[in-house]
Design a protein around this motif. Structure first.
Motif, PDB file in Angstrom:
ATOM      1  N   MET A  12       3.254  11.974 -12.158  1.00 12.23           N
ATOM      2  CA  MET A  12       2.280  11.378 -11.240  1.00 12.23           C
ATOM      3  C   MET A  12       1.840  10.006 -11.728  1.00 12.23           C
ATOM      4  SD  MET A  12      -0.106  14.688 -10.321  1.00 12.23           S
ATOM      5  CE  MET A  12      -1.513  13.666 -10.007  1.00 12.23           C
ATOM      6  N   SER A  13       1.600   9.868 -13.009  1.00 15.56           N
ATOM      7  CA  SER A  13       1.168   8.588 -13.570  1.00 15.56           C
ATOM      8  C   SER A  13       2.261   7.535 -13.438  1.00 15.56           C
ATOM      9  CB  SER A  13       0.794   8.748 -15.042  1.00 15.56           C
ATOM     10  OG  SER A  13      -0.306   9.605 -15.177  1.00 15.56           O
ATOM     11  N   ARG A  14       3.482   7.912 -13.733  1.00 16.40           N
ATOM     12  CA  ARG A  14       4.606   6.975 -13.625  1.00 16.40           C
ATOM     13  C   ARG A  14       4.832   6.561 -12.166  1.00 16.40           C
ATOM     14  NH1 ARG A  14       7.578   9.703 -16.582  1.00 16.40           N
ATOM     15  NH2 ARG A  14       7.106   8.602 -18.477  1.00 16.40           N
ATOM     16  N   ARG A  15       4.791   7.519 -11.271  1.00 15.58           N
ATOM     17  CA  ARG A  15       4.970   7.238  -9.847  1.00 15.58           C
ATOM     18  C   ARG A  15       3.846   6.343  -9.324  1.00 15.58           C
ATOM     19  NH1 ARG A  15       4.206  11.571  -5.188  1.00 15.58           N
ATOM     20  NH2 ARG A  15       2.115  11.214  -5.932  1.00 15.58           N
ATOM     21  N   ARG A  16       2.609   6.616  -9.757  1.00 10.63           N
ATOM     22  CA  ARG A  16       1.471   5.814  -9.316  1.00 10.63           C
ATOM     23  C   ARG A  16       1.641   4.370  -9.758  1.00 10.63           C
ATOM     24  NH1 ARG A  16      -3.610   8.235 -11.494  1.00 10.63           N
ATOM     25  NH2 ARG A  16      -2.662   7.534 -13.427  1.00 10.63           N
ATOM     26  N   ALA A  17       2.053   4.138 -10.992  1.00  8.92           N
ATOM     27  CA  ALA A  17       2.251   2.772 -11.475  1.00  8.92           C
ATOM     28  C   ALA A  17       3.332   2.060 -10.671  1.00  8.92           C
ATOM     29  CB  ALA A  17       2.610   2.790 -12.962  1.00  8.92           C
ATOM     30  N   ASN A  18       4.433   2.735 -10.414  1.00  3.14           N
ATOM     31  CA  ASN A  18       5.512   2.126  -9.633  1.00  3.14           C
ATOM     32  C   ASN A  18       5.075   1.840  -8.195  1.00  3.14           C
ATOM     33  OD1 ASN A  18       7.237   2.171 -11.824  1.00  3.14           O
ATOM     34  ND2 ASN A  18       8.092   4.163 -11.276  1.00  3.14           N
ATOM     35  N   LEU A  19       4.357   2.780  -7.591  1.00  2.00           N
ATOM     36  CA  LEU A  19       3.881   2.572  -6.229  1.00  2.00           C
ATOM     37  C   LEU A  19       2.862   1.444  -6.147  1.00  2.00           C
ATOM     38  CD1 LEU A  19       3.527   6.228  -4.880  1.00  2.00           C
ATOM     39  CD2 LEU A  19       5.114   4.460  -4.112  1.00  2.00           C
ATOM     40  N   PHE A  20       2.032   1.294  -7.177  1.00  2.00           N
ATOM     41  CA  PHE A  20       1.053   0.205  -7.166  1.00  2.00           C
ATOM     42  C   PHE A  20       1.747  -1.148  -7.262  1.00  2.00           C
ATOM     43  CE2 PHE A  20      -3.353   2.063  -8.364  1.00  2.00           C
ATOM     44  CZ  PHE A  20      -3.245   2.972  -7.337  1.00  2.00           C
ATOM     45  N   PHE A  21       2.786  -1.245  -8.094  1.00  2.00           N
ATOM     46  CA  PHE A  21       3.550  -2.493  -8.161  1.00  2.00           C
ATOM     47  C   PHE A  21       4.175  -2.810  -6.802  1.00  2.00           C
ATOM     48  CE2 PHE A  21       4.184  -2.684 -12.935  1.00  2.00           C
ATOM     49  CZ  PHE A  21       3.669  -3.962 -13.053  1.00  2.00           C
ATOM     50  N   ALA A  22       4.850  -1.831  -6.232  1.00  2.00           N
ATOM     51  CA  ALA A  22       5.518  -2.041  -4.945  1.00  2.00           C
ATOM     52  C   ALA A  22       4.508  -2.365  -3.853  1.00  2.00           C
ATOM     53  CB  ALA A  22       6.331  -0.801  -4.578  1.00  2.00           C
ATOM     54  N   SER A  23       3.389  -1.661  -3.826  1.00  2.00           N
ATOM     55  CA  SER A  23       2.359  -1.906  -2.811  1.00  2.00           C
ATOM     56  C   SER A  23       1.783  -3.313  -2.926  1.00  2.00           C
ATOM     57  CB  SER A  23       1.223  -0.887  -2.950  1.00  2.00           C
ATOM     58  OG  SER A  23       1.686   0.400  -2.692  1.00  2.00           O
ATOM     59  N   ALA A  24       1.567  -3.756  -4.144  1.00  2.00           N
ATOM     60  CA  ALA A  24       1.003  -5.094  -4.343  1.00  2.00           C
ATOM     61  C   ALA A  24       1.948  -6.166  -3.810  1.00  2.00           C
ATOM     62  CB  ALA A  24       0.710  -5.334  -5.817  1.00  2.00           C
ATOM     63  N   PHE A  25       3.213  -6.076  -4.159  1.00  2.00           N
ATOM     64  CA  PHE A  25       4.154  -7.100  -3.723  1.00  2.00           C
ATOM     65  C   PHE A  25       4.412  -7.036  -2.221  1.00  2.00           C
ATOM     66  CE2 PHE A  25       5.193  -6.942  -8.312  1.00  2.00           C
ATOM     67  CZ  PHE A  25       4.774  -8.229  -8.600  1.00  2.00           C
ATOM     68  N   ASN A  57      -7.114   3.712  -3.022  1.00  2.00           N
ATOM     69  CA  ASN A  57      -6.200   4.145  -4.078  1.00  2.00           C
ATOM     70  C   ASN A  57      -6.606   3.592  -5.428  1.00  2.00           C
ATOM     71  OD1 ASN A  57      -4.411   5.830  -2.719  1.00  2.00           O
ATOM     72  ND2 ASN A  57      -3.254   4.100  -1.930  1.00  2.00           N
ATOM     73  N   LEU A  58      -7.117   2.381  -5.447  1.00  2.00           N
ATOM     74  CA  LEU A  58      -7.565   1.800  -6.720  1.00  2.00           C
ATOM     75  C   LEU A  58      -8.763   2.536  -7.316  1.00  2.00           C
ATOM     76  CD1 LEU A  58      -7.222  -2.041  -6.193  1.00  2.00           C
ATOM     77  CD2 LEU A  58      -6.287  -0.725  -8.081  1.00  2.00           C
ATOM     78  N   THR A  59      -9.552   3.170  -6.469  1.00  2.00           N
ATOM     79  CA  THR A  59     -10.716   3.891  -6.989  1.00  2.00           C
ATOM     80  C   THR A  59     -10.356   5.240  -7.580  1.00  2.00           C
ATOM     81  OG1 THR A  59     -11.211   4.906  -4.858  1.00  2.00           O
ATOM     82  CG2 THR A  59     -12.273   2.797  -5.340  1.00  2.00           C
ATOM     83  N   GLY A  60      -9.108   5.692  -7.358  1.00  2.00           N
ATOM     84  CA  GLY A  60      -8.669   6.949  -7.955  1.00  2.00           C
ATOM     85  C   GLY A  60      -8.767   8.127  -7.019  1.00  2.00           C
ATOM     86  N   PHE A 131      -3.463  -2.900 -12.941  1.00  2.00           N
ATOM     87  CA  PHE A 131      -3.510  -1.473 -13.238  1.00  2.00           C
ATOM     88  C   PHE A 131      -2.119  -0.923 -13.529  1.00  2.00           C
ATOM     89  CE2 PHE A 131      -3.371   2.991 -11.922  1.00  2.00           C
ATOM     90  CZ  PHE A 131      -4.348   3.513 -12.750  1.00  2.00           C
ATOM     91  N   ALA A 132      -1.151  -1.277 -12.695  1.00  2.00           N
ATOM     92  CA  ALA A 132       0.207  -0.775 -12.888  1.00  2.00           C
ATOM     93  C   ALA A 132       0.787  -1.256 -14.215  1.00  2.00           C
ATOM     94  CB  ALA A 132       1.095  -1.219 -11.726  1.00  2.00           C
ATOM     95  N   ALA A 133       0.551  -2.507 -14.557  1.00  2.00           N
ATOM     96  CA  ALA A 133       1.076  -3.036 -15.816  1.00  2.00           C
ATOM     97  C   ALA A 133       0.441  -2.324 -17.017  1.00  2.00           C
ATOM     98  CB  ALA A 133       0.834  -4.537 -15.889  1.00  2.00           C
ATOM     99  N   GLN A 134      -0.862  -2.096 -16.961  1.00  2.00           N
ATOM    100  CA  GLN A 134      -1.537  -1.407 -18.059  1.00  2.00           C
ATOM    101  C   GLN A 134      -1.038   0.033 -18.197  1.00  2.00           C
ATOM    102  OE1 GLN A 134      -5.916  -2.097 -18.398  1.00  2.00           O
ATOM    103  NE2 GLN A 134      -5.553  -3.291 -16.531  1.00  2.00           N
ATOM    104  N   GLU A 135      -0.848   0.705 -17.068  1.00  2.00           N
ATOM    105  CA  GLU A 135      -0.345   2.080 -17.110  1.00  2.00           C
ATOM    106  C   GLU A 135       1.067   2.143 -17.666  1.00  2.00           C
ATOM    107  OE1 GLU A 135      -1.779   5.397 -15.659  1.00  2.00           O
ATOM    108  OE2 GLU A 135      -3.267   4.153 -16.691  1.00  2.00           O
ATOM    109  N   ARG A 136       1.925   1.219 -17.231  1.00  2.00           N
ATOM    110  CA  ARG A 136       3.303   1.204 -17.749  1.00  2.00           C
ATOM    111  C   ARG A 136       3.333   0.911 -19.245  1.00  2.00           C
ATOM    112  NH1 ARG A 136       7.439  -1.835 -13.751  1.00  2.00           N
ATOM    113  NH2 ARG A 136       8.172   0.029 -12.702  1.00  2.00           N
ATOM    114  N   LEU A 137       2.501  -0.010 -19.674  1.00  2.00           N
ATOM    115  CA  LEU A 137       2.443  -0.346 -21.097  1.00  2.00           C
ATOM    116  C   LEU A 137       1.963   0.860 -21.906  1.00  2.00           C
ATOM    117  CD1 LEU A 137       2.836  -2.616 -23.150  1.00  2.00           C
ATOM    118  CD2 LEU A 137       0.442  -3.233 -22.796  1.00  2.00           C
TER     119      LEU A 137
END
Length: 142
Positions: A12-25, A57-60, A131-137
């Motif tokens: 879930m955490s990995r998917r959320r980070a990827n989805l946040f990157f894709a959603s932002a762009f 989504n950003l609020t969790g 958020f996505a970058a911090q989670e991936r890191l």
């Protein structure tokens, strides 16, 4: 807490980070694209609803379809810290863009809706990317 719950939380955490990157762009691309219907009320309503959904989504809020234990593990202390930092970055980017736009409107012909879209897009997108970058890191370091 079973091993499958831990694996589900990591997924879930990995998917959320990827989805946040894709959603932002995607949000940036749609906000900046020059569509023929861009000035219509339908586009504006859809854009506002999408921005509100991204903020939610950003609020969790979310993850209702996942087991409560896995959802709780995916929302750990480091995730809450990443979220708080991302929201503060989004706020400051949004305010910085608003300040630049307040000067730029004297020289460039833009209406209030376009200025609002630019400021909101910059704020939300920067928060999502942060958020996505911090989670991936954090996942890479673990």
């Amino acid at each position: 807490m079973s091993q499958s719950d831990v694996a589900r939380a990591e997924w879930m955490s990995r998917r959320r980070a990827n989805l946040f990157f894709a959603s932002a762009f995607l949000f940036i691309a749609i906000s900046w694209a020059d569509f023929p219907m861009r000035g219509s009320i339908d586009f504006t309503i859809i854009w506002v609803a999408w921005a509100a959904l991204l903020l939610l989504n950003l609020t969790g809020v979310g993850g209702w379809l996942c087991p409560p234990i896995a959802r709780a593990m995916a929302e750990d202390e480091s995730t809450r810290a990443h979220r708080a930092r991302a929201l503060s970055i989004g706020f400051f980017v949004g305010m910085g863009v608003a300040l630049v736009m307040s000067i730029l409107v004297r020289f460039v012909d833009v209406n209030a809706r376009e200025v609002a879209m630019i400021v909101v897009t910059a704020g939300i997108s920067s928060a999502l990317i942060s958020f996505a970058a911090q989670e991936r890191l954090a996942m890479r370091d673990a």
